[in-house]
Each structure stands twice: as structure tokens, then as C-alpha cells.
Design an enzyme around this catalytic site. Sequence first.
Site, PDB file in Angstrom:
ATOM      1  N   THR A  93      48.363  43.355  32.344  1.00 26.30           N
ATOM      2  CA  THR A  93      48.323  41.980  31.846  1.00 26.30           C
ATOM      3  C   THR A  93      47.650  42.013  30.483  1.00 26.30           C
ATOM      4  OG1 THR A  93      48.061  41.152  34.095  1.00 26.30           O
ATOM      5  CG2 THR A  93      47.523  39.633  32.306  1.00 26.30           C
ATOM      6  N   LYS A 168      53.348  34.952  33.028  1.00 22.45           N
ATOM      7  CA  LYS A 168      52.171  35.303  33.844  1.00 22.45           C
ATOM      8  C   LYS A 168      50.970  34.420  33.483  1.00 22.45           C
ATOM      9  CE  LYS A 168      48.960  38.171  35.727  1.00 22.45           C
ATOM     10  NZ  LYS A 168      48.805  38.659  37.042  1.00 22.45           N
ATOM     11  N   LYS A 243      39.877  36.649  32.936  1.00 22.34           N
ATOM     12  CA  LYS A 243      40.669  37.402  31.959  1.00 22.34           C
ATOM     13  C   LYS A 243      41.980  36.668  31.642  1.00 22.34           C
ATOM     14  CE  LYS A 243      43.543  41.483  31.404  1.00 22.34           C
ATOM     15  NZ  LYS A 243      44.056  42.758  31.904  1.00 22.34           N
TER      16      LYS A 243
HETATM   17  P1  NAD Z   1      41.757  49.353  37.097  1.00 20.99           P
HETATM   18  O1  NAD Z   1      40.617  49.239  36.149  1.00 20.99           O
HETATM   19  O2  NAD Z   1      41.506  49.598  38.542  1.00 20.99           O
HETATM   20  O3  NAD Z   1      42.768  50.501  36.599  1.00 20.99           O
HETATM   21  C1  NAD Z   1      43.010  50.831  35.248  1.00 20.99           C
HETATM   22  C2  NAD Z   1      43.111  52.359  35.162  1.00 20.99           C
HETATM   23  O4  NAD Z   1      43.430  52.712  33.801  1.00 20.99           O
HETATM   24  C3  NAD Z   1      41.803  53.060  35.511  1.00 20.99           C
HETATM   25  O5  NAD Z   1      42.033  54.044  36.506  1.00 20.99           O
HETATM   26  C4  NAD Z   1      41.371  53.691  34.181  1.00 20.99           C
HETATM   27  O6  NAD Z   1      40.684  54.923  34.338  1.00 20.99           O
HETATM   28  C5  NAD Z   1      42.704  53.882  33.496  1.00 20.99           C
HETATM   29  N1  NAD Z   1      42.623  54.039  32.035  1.00 20.99           N
HETATM   30  C6  NAD Z   1      41.829  53.360  31.164  1.00 20.99           C
HETATM   31  N2  NAD Z   1      42.080  53.775  29.889  1.00 20.99           N
HETATM   32  C7  NAD Z   1      43.047  54.727  29.986  1.00 20.99           C
HETATM   33  C8  NAD Z   1      43.728  55.509  29.032  1.00 20.99           C
HETATM   34  N3  NAD Z   1      43.471  55.417  27.725  1.00 20.99           N
HETATM   35  N4  NAD Z   1      44.671  56.379  29.462  1.00 20.99           N
HETATM   36  C9  NAD Z   1      44.943  56.481  30.791  1.00 20.99           C
HETATM   37  N5  NAD Z   1      44.334  55.761  31.743  1.00 20.99           N
HETATM   38  C10 NAD Z   1      43.391  54.888  31.341  1.00 20.99           C
HETATM   39  O7  NAD Z   1      42.611  48.011  36.889  1.00 20.99           O
HETATM   40  P2  NAD Z   1      43.721  47.408  37.891  1.00 20.99           P
HETATM   41  O8  NAD Z   1      43.088  46.465  38.834  1.00 20.99           O
HETATM   42  O9  NAD Z   1      44.573  48.524  38.389  1.00 20.99           O
HETATM   43  O10 NAD Z   1      44.562  46.503  36.857  1.00 20.99           O
HETATM   44  C11 NAD Z   1      45.478  47.064  35.933  1.00 20.99           C
HETATM   45  C12 NAD Z   1      46.158  45.935  35.199  1.00 20.99           C
HETATM   46  O11 NAD Z   1      46.841  45.105  36.130  1.00 20.99           O
HETATM   47  C13 NAD Z   1      45.208  45.013  34.412  1.00 20.99           C
HETATM   48  O12 NAD Z   1      45.812  44.688  33.195  1.00 20.99           O
HETATM   49  C14 NAD Z   1      45.047  43.819  35.324  1.00 20.99           C
HETATM   50  O13 NAD Z   1      44.751  42.633  34.606  1.00 20.99           O
HETATM   51  C15 NAD Z   1      46.421  43.749  35.972  1.00 20.99           C
HETATM   52  N6  NAD Z   1      46.445  43.105  37.297  1.00 20.99           N
HETATM   53  C16 NAD Z   1      45.516  43.433  38.242  1.00 20.99           C
HETATM   54  C17 NAD Z   1      45.571  42.814  39.493  1.00 20.99           C
HETATM   55  C18 NAD Z   1      44.571  43.149  40.581  1.00 20.99           C
HETATM   56  O14 NAD Z   1      44.536  42.434  41.601  1.00 20.99           O
HETATM   57  N7  NAD Z   1      43.780  44.198  40.447  1.00 20.99           N
HETATM   58  C19 NAD Z   1      46.570  41.854  39.772  1.00 20.99           C
HETATM   59  C20 NAD Z   1      47.517  41.576  38.796  1.00 20.99           C
HETATM   60  C21 NAD Z   1      47.437  42.208  37.554  1.00 20.99           C
END
Ligand code: NAD
Length: 297
Positions: A93, A168, A243
Site C-alpha cells: 500500500t 484502496k 497509514k
Molecule cells: P511487514 O513489515 O510485515 O513486511 C514487510 C517486509 O519487507 C519485511 O519482512 C521487511 O524485512 C521487508 N523489507 C523491507 N525493506 C526491504 C527491502 N529493501 N528489500 C526487501 N525486503 C524488504 O509488512 P506487512 O504487514 O507484510 O505489509 C506489507 C504491505 O502490505 C504494506 O504496504 C502494508 O500497508 C500492506 N498491507 C498490510 C496488511 C496487513 O494486515 N498486515 C493488510 C493490507 C495491506
Amino acid sequence: MSIIGFIGLGNMGLPMAINLKKAGHAIQAFDTVPAQLEKAKAEGMEICASTTDAARGADIVVTMLPNGEIVSAVYSQIVPAATKGALLIDSSTIDVSTAKSLHGQAGTAGLLSLDAPVSGGVGGAEAGTLTFMCGGSEEAFGKAKPVLDIMGGKVIHCGDGGAGQAAKICNNMLLSISMIGTCEAFALAEKLGLSAQAAFDVMSTSSGSCWSVNTYCPVPGVGPKSPADNDYKPGFAAELMLKDASLAQQAATEAGQATPMGQYAAMLYRHFLANGGEGKDFSGIIEYLKHAERGNA
Ligand code: NAD
């Protein structure tokens, strides 16, 4: 079978990648956190040393990263490394203007691209029932659809580049407002001596009915099971709601659109997080509102 680069194996990305692997695709996985790579390895994915290694030779590259700044940095590495004609899908997102600029970069390099943020949370990612909101060309959407169908229950083509992110944040801005309205109505009902059950029975079947009342009621013990019945354990964390509400305000500012309720909702979520909301579900804002001083929330 496609070769799929998967970058960002966090709460959402790892179960999504696992579903692609189970469906028979070859996954080239990368995350900056070694522990996440170990989990991917245990699922039979090929572990890569960098974002570029994950993108090289892949038919499709999926990114699932924390924010627009990180996605931009990763695109500056993978766009030059990807094979001409490959498809980049960003399911993070992020803000609409960054999403549009990433489409531009991919197009200039001869790549297809799709912004495809999701709703449905970690449960949806694990079950393969996410909703994907997609922005990009017909060609990009057509190529992405069979892969998104593996990870999702609903895959919607919302329009050109950036349209998925726009859909979204508009939806989540509305949700931020409707949840706060629902919490206020239940808090006032309680102060007026109305039982939560009576308030629910009326509001869930009257003109106030909405998803926040009917499906995700912020009061324990009434309506279908929700985070309210589990001490407001997320669910959808208040941090993620703030966010998305903030991204909606950024887009509204850039577009010159007044969204006073959206602006106020974002501010209330900021206050909630500064006053005990950390780590709570977004519906837990009812506790903050119940104790806020009138005229001073
Ligand atoms: P998270 O923080 O659990 O996962 C993100 C991952 O990206 C981490 O494992 C981190 O180590 C990795 N990362 C960071 N920088 C990096 C890089 N340069 N190269 C490779 N990997 C890297 O977050 P999440 O909950 O999995 O959410 C991911 C996305 O999905 C976000 O944008 C969030 O807003 C969106 N989202 C999350 C949810 C939810 O319920 N968690 C729901 C809808 C949307």
C-alpha cells in the site's frame, strides 16, 4: 509454471509467496531480514542475495513492502535488472503519485506493471482470499490475473496505473470514518442507558447499518465475532489504519479535494495511537472515544 521473483516476505508477503509456491510456481525470494529468508527456504523457495537477483530472469516480480519510499528504492534496482516484457506487480500500500511514477519507470524500460494493493489482512493472505485492487493496462492485468487468483478471492481491475492504490485509500478512508461513527453511536447509546444488544439490533437492520456495525462490531458480545471479542487484538492494526488514512489525506491534498471527515478521522487515529492504541485493532478506538473529554477528543 512461471518464475516469480518475490520481494518482501513479511506478515503478508510470506504467506502470499507460499500460496504461489504451492500452486507450482518457482519462487525467487528476497527479504532484507535473514530470518524471513530462512522461512521461505523451508517452504522450498529459492533464496536470493539481493533484489536484483530475485528479479533477474523472472517472468513476474511481486513486491510486498512497507511503504512507497522502500518500493521506489527497490524499483530503482529491479527495473534495470528485469527481463524485457516481464511484469512487475506491486501489492504494497503506497501513495498514488509514487505508484504512477513507478508505472512510468517500468514502461520506459519495456516492462509491464500493475499496482495491486490488497485488503483482507494476514488471514486473507494465508487463506488465499485477498481482494486485489488493480491499476494498469489491460495487457498487464491479463497477465497478472491467473497469478493474483491464486493469492486472492477477488481481483478487480480498477483502471489505469495508480487506480488500485486510489481505490484502496478511498475505501479505507470511508472505513476510518464509518468505524469512528459506529464507535460514537455505541458509546452514546451506553451513556443513554441503552444495551449494546438493543443498539446493535436496531442499527444493524436500520439506516445506520454498515460493515463496521454489522460485520466488525467494535463492542464485545454483540454481532459476529470480531477483535472486540478478543481484547482488540488485530485484526487490522490501528497503525495500518493511520497509514492508509494518512495516504488518503496526502492524495486529497494533491488532488485539491476537501475531505473534512477523512481528515478528522486520521487525526483521531493519531490521537488513539498516542493514547494506548499501539498494537490494538483499529476498532479499539471505541475505548479512546469513550474516555475522551467532550469537545477535546
Ligand atoms: P511487514 O513489515 O510485515 O513486511 C514487510 C517486509 O519487507 C519485511 O519482512 C521487511 O524485512 C521487508 N523489507 C523491507 N525493506 C526491504 C527491502 N529493501 N528489500 C526487501 N525486503 C524488504 O509488512 P506487512 O504487514 O507484510 O505489509 C506489507 C504491505 O502490505 C504494506 O504496504 C502494508 O500497508 C500492506 N498491507 C498490510 C496488511 C496487513 O494486515 N498486515 C493488510 C493490507 C495491506
